[in-house]
Scaffold this active site. Structure first.
Site, PDB file in Angstrom:
ATOM      1  N   CYS A 209      43.532 -12.492  31.845  1.00 27.40           N
ATOM      2  CA  CYS A 209      44.029 -11.862  30.425  1.00 27.40           C
ATOM      3  C   CYS A 209      45.226 -10.845  30.521  1.00 27.40           C
ATOM      4  O   CYS A 209      46.212 -11.085  29.943  1.00 27.40           O
ATOM      5  CB  CYS A 209      42.831 -11.214  29.796  1.00 27.40           C
ATOM      6  N   ARG A 238      36.278 -13.485  42.433  1.00 26.70           N
ATOM      7  CA  ARG A 238      35.519 -12.381  42.122  1.00 26.70           C
ATOM      8  C   ARG A 238      34.700 -12.148  43.288  1.00 26.70           C
ATOM      9  O   ARG A 238      33.996 -13.184  43.846  1.00 26.70           O
ATOM     10  CB  ARG A 238      34.817 -12.832  40.601  1.00 26.70           C
ATOM     11  N   GLN A 256      39.642 -21.284  35.572  1.00 27.35           N
ATOM     12  CA  GLN A 256      39.099 -21.297  34.029  1.00 27.35           C
ATOM     13  C   GLN A 256      40.177 -22.093  33.298  1.00 27.35           C
ATOM     14  O   GLN A 256      41.214 -22.146  33.833  1.00 27.35           O
ATOM     15  CB  GLN A 256      38.774 -20.044  33.482  1.00 27.35           C
ATOM     16  N   ASP A 258      41.565 -21.079  30.643  1.00 21.01           N
ATOM     17  CA  ASP A 258      41.604 -19.628  30.399  1.00 21.01           C
ATOM     18  C   ASP A 258      42.815 -19.325  29.180  1.00 21.01           C
ATOM     19  O   ASP A 258      43.979 -19.751  29.730  1.00 21.01           O
ATOM     20  CB  ASP A 258      41.733 -18.640  31.443  1.00 21.01           C
ATOM     21  N   HIS A 260      44.616 -17.528  25.924  1.00 16.55           N
ATOM     22  CA  HIS A 260      44.768 -16.187  25.081  1.00 16.55           C
ATOM     23  C   HIS A 260      45.731 -16.600  23.712  1.00 16.55           C
ATOM     24  O   HIS A 260      46.997 -17.178  24.307  1.00 16.55           O
ATOM     25  CB  HIS A 260      45.106 -15.105  25.769  1.00 16.55           C
ATOM     26  N   LYS A 339      32.373 -12.105  18.596  1.00 20.55           N
ATOM     27  CA  LYS A 339      32.732 -13.268  19.250  1.00 20.55           C
ATOM     28  C   LYS A 339      32.014 -14.405  18.938  1.00 20.55           C
ATOM     29  O   LYS A 339      30.593 -14.121  18.390  1.00 20.55           O
ATOM     30  CB  LYS A 339      32.602 -13.173  20.676  1.00 20.55           C
ATOM     31  N   HIS A 385      40.540 -14.450  23.255  1.00 21.00           N
ATOM     32  CA  HIS A 385      40.237 -14.950  24.508  1.00 21.00           C
ATOM     33  C   HIS A 385      39.494 -16.199  24.091  1.00 21.00           C
ATOM     34  O   HIS A 385      38.409 -16.272  23.535  1.00 21.00           O
ATOM     35  CB  HIS A 385      39.190 -14.086  25.304  1.00 21.00           C
TER      36      HIS A 385
HETATM   37 ZN   LIG Z   1      40.748 -13.030  28.440  1.00 20.80          ZN
END
Ligand SMILES: [Zn+2]
Length: 514
Positions: A209, A238, A256, A258, A260, A339, A385
């Site tokens: 992000c 992580r 991911q 991922d 945005h 969400k 997200h």
């Molecule tokens: Zn994010």
């Protein structure tokens, strides 16, 4: 069953610390536990028949309420998980009202055990782990085929409307201070020593992000350019504690899908409806059904109520427009916005939380993001997200268990294995492999000096979708005798070209069937 027949009531007593110490005077572990309880904690004791326990509860009213019980297993466990302390015995069990429900549950447990991705990934040679890289999967050439096929599919779906970018893996803590991770999330990040400052001022990124926000902030955006959709498949790290690492579901390194999305408030409803359609269609490709959960403002949150009213209304109307049922989870939203979470249900009925669509009103403030509005002045965009797979690693674990290792054609590392019935037909079989490969099929040749039956059995164990057998008739006629996975010993003879066309069709449609 003795205890059930006696129907002992569970009685709860609230006691003070002295009383608790007196009652468990001969049990040093309980005394240790009591000494750790905070001064303001209520200490409760439950008694059922002869059994007295220090327990927070809650419990059934009485032991007679238990109907169909099964003890599943016992395991030694160190007190507090500390190997220098005593070994205790932990007993696992389960209970159901109806015998049938217990039987179903036990059957599903057995299925889950057979499908365990850690075992299948090893047997099918998809992944390995090594103590030198705890929690970081090594993908074999077969596992990599699956990984790349999923990524290619995701890229194809996002080709037109998304902007794929790549961002650095390592950042100075300054970024994490802006995003808030340095304060709240640092123990989950791998810190890296900066030789110039001799401080651990850098960290590997645990999520994409903030790097996307930096990319967005670096350019000027007009309302006409929104939504801007950035997607990144970079490696993330992580710092999961080593004891929690498990197969592909808890790893330290993963990627991911991922994304945005930077947009105006007016665009939320239409964007969310596109995303929901996108995500459900993606899961449908794998035969995974999803249920949706709508999570709204939590008690601890940022932003004014008016903002939450707008955000929740936008999400809710987008959800309603899909006509799909959803579960309402009041108070379960992120602190920065409401969400939608997606739970998928696999072939043995287990639910896995996968995708998410989260509205974020906080990051645009923290990163001072802007766009130029119709009125020619600066406005704050909203961020969504979005993840569909979550991590590829965990998604592949779910797919391995969902398909029990028998992947659909397009995901199978080895799609066709060609078996000549004897040495005389090696050349013909090699010709079939070449034809299939030219058609883009992942075909292999098995010319080991084993019996045909042995090689067929081996191909079945490897869960290869098609075994193509070549004997005299096939070699002469330019045909293959095809055995389909799961169809037993039935063979269908067809021209090689027709078989290659069938394979191409399965690949391009990402068919679930063979
Ligand atoms: Zn994010």
């Amino acid at each position: 069953s003795e205890v059930i027949a006696a129907d002992y009531p569970f009685t709860r007593e609230v006691v003070d610390r002295d009383e608790a110490n007196r009652r468990f005077a001969d049990d040093p572990l309980k005394l240790e536990r009591i000494s750790e309880l905070g001064a303001d904690e209520t200490i409760t004791i439950y008694t059922d028949g002869p059994f007295v326990d220090l327990c927070r509860g809650p419990h059934l009213p009485s032991t007679g309420r238990l109907k169909h019980v099964k003890l599943l297993h016992g395991a030694g466990a160190y007190w507090r998980g500390d190997s220098s302390r005593q070994m205790l015995q932990r007993i696992y069990g389960t209970a159901f009202h109806k015998e049938k429900d217990l039987a179903t549950h036990l059957h599903n447990l057995e299925e889950a055990r057979k499908r365990d991705h850690r075992r299948l990934a090893r047997e099918l040679d998809l992944v390995m782990f090594h103590p030198f890289a705890p929690g970081a999967p090594f993908w074999t050439e077969k596992g990599t085929v699956i990984y790349n096929a999923l990524m290619a599919y995701m890229r194809e779906l996002q080709r037109d409307d998304y902007r794929e970018i790549r961002t650095p893996l390592m950042y100075n803590k300054g970024l994490w201070e802006i995003s808030g991770h340095w304060g709240k999330y640092r123990e989950n990040m791998f810190l890296v020593l900066d030789n110039e400052t001799n401080q651990h001022d850098f960290s590997l990124k645990p999520m994409n992000c903030p790097s996307h926000h930096l990319m967005y902030a670096a350019k000027k955006h007009s309302y006409r350019d929104l939504p801007v959709r950035y997607v990144t498949y970079d490696a993330l790290h992580r710092n999961e504690v080593s004891g929690a690492l498990s197969g592909l579901t808890r790893v330290r390194q993963f990627a991911q899908d991922d994304c945005h999305i930077y947009l105006t408030e007016d665009q939320i409803a239409s964007e969310v409806s596109r995303l929901v359609t996108f995500i459900l269609a993606y899961y449908g490709t794998f035969g995974l059904e999803a249920t949706l959960k709508f999570a709204t403002r939590p008690a601890v949150r940022i932003g004014e109520d008016a903002m939450w009213d707008r955000a929740e209304a936008a999400l809710r109307s987008a959800l309603d427009a899909t006509g799909l049922p959803y579960e309402h989870k009041p108070g379960d939203g992120a602190f920065y916005g409401p969400k939608i979470d997606f739970d998928v249900h696999d072939s043995i009925g287990r639910a896995w939380q996968l995708g998410t669509i989260q509205l974020d009103y906080a990051a645009p403030e923290r990163f001072d993001l802007q766009y130029t509005g119709v009125d020619n002045t600066d406005h704050r965009p909203v961020i969504i997200h979005r993840a569909v797979n979550g991590s590829f690693e965990r998604f592949i674990a779910i797919l391995i268990e969902h398909f029990a290792g028998a992947f659909p054609f397009w995901l199978s590392p080895e799609q066709v294995r060609v078996l000549p019935i004897a040495d005389d037909f090696h050349d013909a079989a090699a010709g079939v492999v070449a034809t299939l490969r030219a058609a883009g099929v992942r075909a292999t040749l098995d010319v080991r000096g084993e019996t045909l039956n042995y090689r067929i059995r081996d191909g079945e164990l490897a869960k290869v979708p098609y075994l193509a057998v070549i004997g005299a008739r096939e070699a002469e006629g330019g045909t293959v005798a095809v055995r389909t996975r799961g169809a037993g010993s039935k063979q269908v003879v067809m021209p090689v070209a027709e078989f290659a066309a069938k394979c191409r069709e399965l690949e391009s449609t990402r068919s679930l069937g063979l």
